[in-house]
Design a protein around this motif. Structure first.
Motif, short mmCIF file in Angstrom:
data_model
loop_
_atom_site.label_atom_id
_atom_site.label_comp_id
_atom_site.label_asym_id
_atom_site.label_seq_id
_atom_site.Cartn_x
_atom_site.Cartn_y
_atom_site.Cartn_z
N TRP A 196 39.08 41.13 42.02
CA TRP A 196 39.87 40.16 42.78
C TRP A 196 40.61 39.20 41.85
O TRP A 196 41.82 38.98 42.01
CB TRP A 196 38.96 39.40 43.73
CG TRP A 196 39.63 38.27 44.46
CD1 TRP A 196 39.39 36.94 44.33
CD2 TRP A 196 40.66 38.38 45.45
NE1 TRP A 196 40.20 36.21 45.16
CE2 TRP A 196 41.00 37.08 45.86
CE3 TRP A 196 41.33 39.47 46.01
CZ2 TRP A 196 41.97 36.83 46.80
CZ3 TRP A 196 42.31 39.21 46.96
CH2 TRP A 196 42.62 37.91 47.35
N HIS A 197 39.89 38.67 40.87
CA HIS A 197 40.55 37.75 39.94
C HIS A 197 41.62 38.47 39.12
O HIS A 197 42.68 37.90 38.81
CB HIS A 197 39.51 37.12 39.01
CG HIS A 197 38.55 36.21 39.72
ND1 HIS A 197 38.97 35.19 40.55
CD2 HIS A 197 37.20 36.17 39.75
CE1 HIS A 197 37.92 34.56 41.04
NE2 HIS A 197 36.83 35.14 40.58
N GLY A 198 41.38 39.74 38.79
CA GLY A 198 42.40 40.51 38.09
C GLY A 198 43.64 40.73 38.94
O GLY A 198 44.77 40.66 38.44
N ALA A 199 43.45 40.98 40.23
CA ALA A 199 44.58 41.17 41.13
C ALA A 199 45.41 39.90 41.26
O ALA A 199 46.64 39.95 41.37
CB ALA A 199 44.09 41.63 42.50
N ILE A 200 44.75 38.76 41.25
CA ILE A 200 45.45 37.48 41.39
C ILE A 200 46.25 37.16 40.13
O ILE A 200 47.37 36.64 40.20
CB ILE A 200 44.45 36.36 41.70
CG1 ILE A 200 43.89 36.53 43.12
CG2 ILE A 200 45.12 34.99 41.58
CD1 ILE A 200 42.84 35.52 43.48
N THR A 201 45.69 37.47 38.98
CA THR A 201 46.32 37.06 37.71
C THR A 201 47.18 38.15 37.08
O THR A 201 48.11 37.82 36.33
CB THR A 201 45.24 36.65 36.70
OG1 THR A 201 44.34 37.75 36.50
CG2 THR A 201 44.45 35.45 37.22
N ALA A 202 46.90 39.42 37.36
CA ALA A 202 47.59 40.49 36.63
C ALA A 202 48.26 41.51 37.52
O ALA A 202 48.79 42.50 37.02
CB ALA A 202 46.61 41.20 35.69
#
Length: 577
Positions: free
Chosen positions: A283-289
């Motif tokens: 989830w954090h990867g989808a938000i940032t990358a």
């Protein structure tokens, strides 16, 4: 010179700090159990005979006393300083009351006493401070890894006290009109008891008061899904009436971007910490990358849907727009049905009006009701060329990504998904590299042969973007015991736990079903009691299976060859004896 203080932590896990150093030598469950019993009963001298019988009830007295001597020797070896805190003679063990010792359980209960006093004085500010302090002190169940009989009632008593703390804080913030804080505590209570319709209704009301109708609707749908999945029942009339009142309200409020989202507690998922962390990292990867795809696989009943739906709830509490759907075996050839479900979800449907007419016309191919809502919308042409199909795919992608908030899409039973939806998903994930998009799919591993379209989809997707694959395994015996205790709302004895584990193989769905069938919520503390004099637990009493479990088993049997099915039928006839 002052004697160093011993800091003891029993809530959430076992921890000892002496002379500002962590003590790691008390590393066996039985040693920790004896130490915990002595410190929790520190006000009363303990007879050796009583301790020997308590910890080794199934052995002779002489053997039990010898076991106790050996365990005390191990305690002295592991913590030499224990002699400063514990006195022992031939008959008694006694914890010294004057030695400096900090025990988290004692601090928790002292804070509760302070809260009771402030409540009697009607000092609301002091009461709130005391309750919040008590909540911070309760870091989890009492010695969660220990299943000795003596600890079970004490663990349950402390758990109930903490529940009362959360309930009291919820009522306080409700009374103050602090809806955001009240929502936080209602969410925590509901995570502890997901089957509580009363809590679901309260949370729906709080979200409505907080001008967040979409979240209130999500609570209802989560409640419906949970009841159907865990118990096979529909919500009661009061819950349905609350939902109908919500539906009768005006156009739903679409909340603005959340700058300080509610931080939801991690759901009480048993044995899924690593998988939960993988989902959060995705989830954090989808938000940032940019866009990310997660595939959760495992056998039927392993807990894929529960993990994914709890994560969907968690993401919505962080301010994300969420939508979920599932594929059905009988609808495998129904093109783009999952995409239609997503676009009709509460979080996405109202925002379609932001699309230009040229894209809305294409979306109307799968949402024909758009023509009734917007009579002037041009009608689409038949898709006869590749360029027209690409424009159709682009319109669907624009419709999904029209929201400005992070987006989480869930599709369950992906093994039954139609080919066109898989092709469009591949298009969507590559359409906008800057989109804050996470797509989570769940699939049954046993229904994915080598040439399944989903495997081809993954092969192509891995070449162009990041893919996270999570494979769920059955629960172990300790995790099975924890899940069963949550369903039964009390601790189970070791014999019942092991019987349940062998019956279910650690599959969460089957654990829940067996517990519900046995009606353990109202059963005696032990499954092996007077009604079953031969030691046969009531888990075997029921003769019928819930429809979902029956369907799972039939589906597996249908995959077998004729000879294999004949062998299974013979084995079922013979039984286990």
């Amino acid at each position: 010179m002052m004697m160093p203080t011993l800091h003891i932590r029993l809530l959430g896990d076992f921890s000892l700090i002496y002379n500002d150093r962590q003590v790691t030598s008390l590393n066996t469950t039985r040693l920790q159990s004896l130490f915990a019993y002595l410190v929790l009963h520190r006000d009363v001298p303990q007879q050796r005979q009583h301790l020997a019988f308590l910890f080794w009830p199934d052995t002779t007295e002489s053997q039990a006393r010898n076991n106790l001597r050996q365990l005390l020797h191990q305690l002295r070896q592991a913590l030499p300083a224990v002699e400063q805190f514990l006195s022992a003679d031939a008959h008694l063990l006694h914890w010294h009351p004057v030695t400096p010792c900090h025990l988290d359980v004692a601090e928790f209960e002292q804070t509760l006493t302070l809260a009771d006093e402030t409540a009697r004085r009607n000092d609301q500010h002091a009461l709130q401070d005391a309750l919040e302090q008590a909540d911070n002190l309760y870091r989890g169940a009492l010695l969660p890894g220990c299943y000795d009989e003596w600890i079970l009632p004490e663990r349950e008593r402390l758990r109930q006290r903490h529940w009362q703390v959360l309930e009291h804080l919820l009522r306080l913030f409700e009374g103050q009109g602090d809806h955001v804080s009240a929502i936080r505590y209602a969410q925590r209570l509901l995570a502890l008891d997901p089957l509580s319709e009363d809590l679901s209704r309260r949370l729906m009301r709080l979200f409505t008061l907080n001008n967040d109708r979409a979240s209130a609707l999500r609570v209802y749908h989560t409640c419906v899904t949970t009841l159907q999945r865990e118990l096979g029942v529909e919500p009661d009339p009061a819950t349905r009436e609350a939902y109908e009142r919500l539906m009768q309200q005006e156009t739903p409020v679409i909340p603005a971007r959340v700058h300080q989202p509610l931080l939801a507690a991690i759901p009480t998922l048993t044995g899924r910490k690593l998988e939960w962390k993988d989902l959060q990292n995705a989830w954090h990867g989808a938000i940032t990358a940019g866009p990310h795809f997660v595939l959760v696989t495992g056998e039927a009943g392993i807990g894929k849907s529960r993990l994914a739906e709890d994560f969907l709830l968690w993401a919505s509490q962080q301010g994300a727009v969420t939508a979920k759907t599932r594929s059905y075996a009988a609808e495998g050839q129904l093109s783009l049905a999952p995409v239609t479900d997503w676009l009709r979800s509460a979080g996405l449907r109202a925002q379609l009006r932001q699309l230009d007419a040229v894209w809305l016309t294409e979306v109307a191919r799968i949402l024909p009701e758009l023509f009734a809502e917007q009579p002037g919308l041009p009608h689409y042409e038949s898709v006869t060329e590749y360029g027209q199909r690409q424009r159709f795919f682009e319109a669907l992608a624009r419709a999904i990504l029209v929201t400005s908030q992070p987006l989480l899409l869930l599709i369950d039973d992906l093994q039954w998904c139609d080919q066109e939806t898989l092709e469009w998903l591949h298009f969507l994930l590559r359409f906008d590299p800057t989109a804050r998009l996470l797509v989570v799919g769940c699939a049954r591993e046993e229904e994915l042969p080598p040439h399944h379209p989903l495997r081809t989809f993954l092969l192509h997707l891995r070449n162009s973007m990041r893919v996270t694959e999570i494979t769920l395994q059955p629960l172990d015996a300790a995790e099975t015991a924890k899940l069963a205790s949550q369903v039964a709302k009390r601790e189970l004895d070791t014999g019942s736990v092991m019987h349940l584990y062998h019956e279910t193989g650690g599959y969460p769905l089957f654990v829940v079903v067996e517990m519900v069938r046995a009606d353990l919520g109202r059963a005696p503390a032990s499954l092996l009691e007077a009604d079953h004099p031969h030691g046969q637990p009531p888990l075997d009493d029921a003769r019928t299976l819930p429809p979902r479990v029956h369907a799972v088993l039939v589906g597996r049997l249908l995959q077998l060859s004729a000879s294999a099915r004949a062998f299974v039928e013979l084995a079922a006839t013979i039984g286990r004896e």
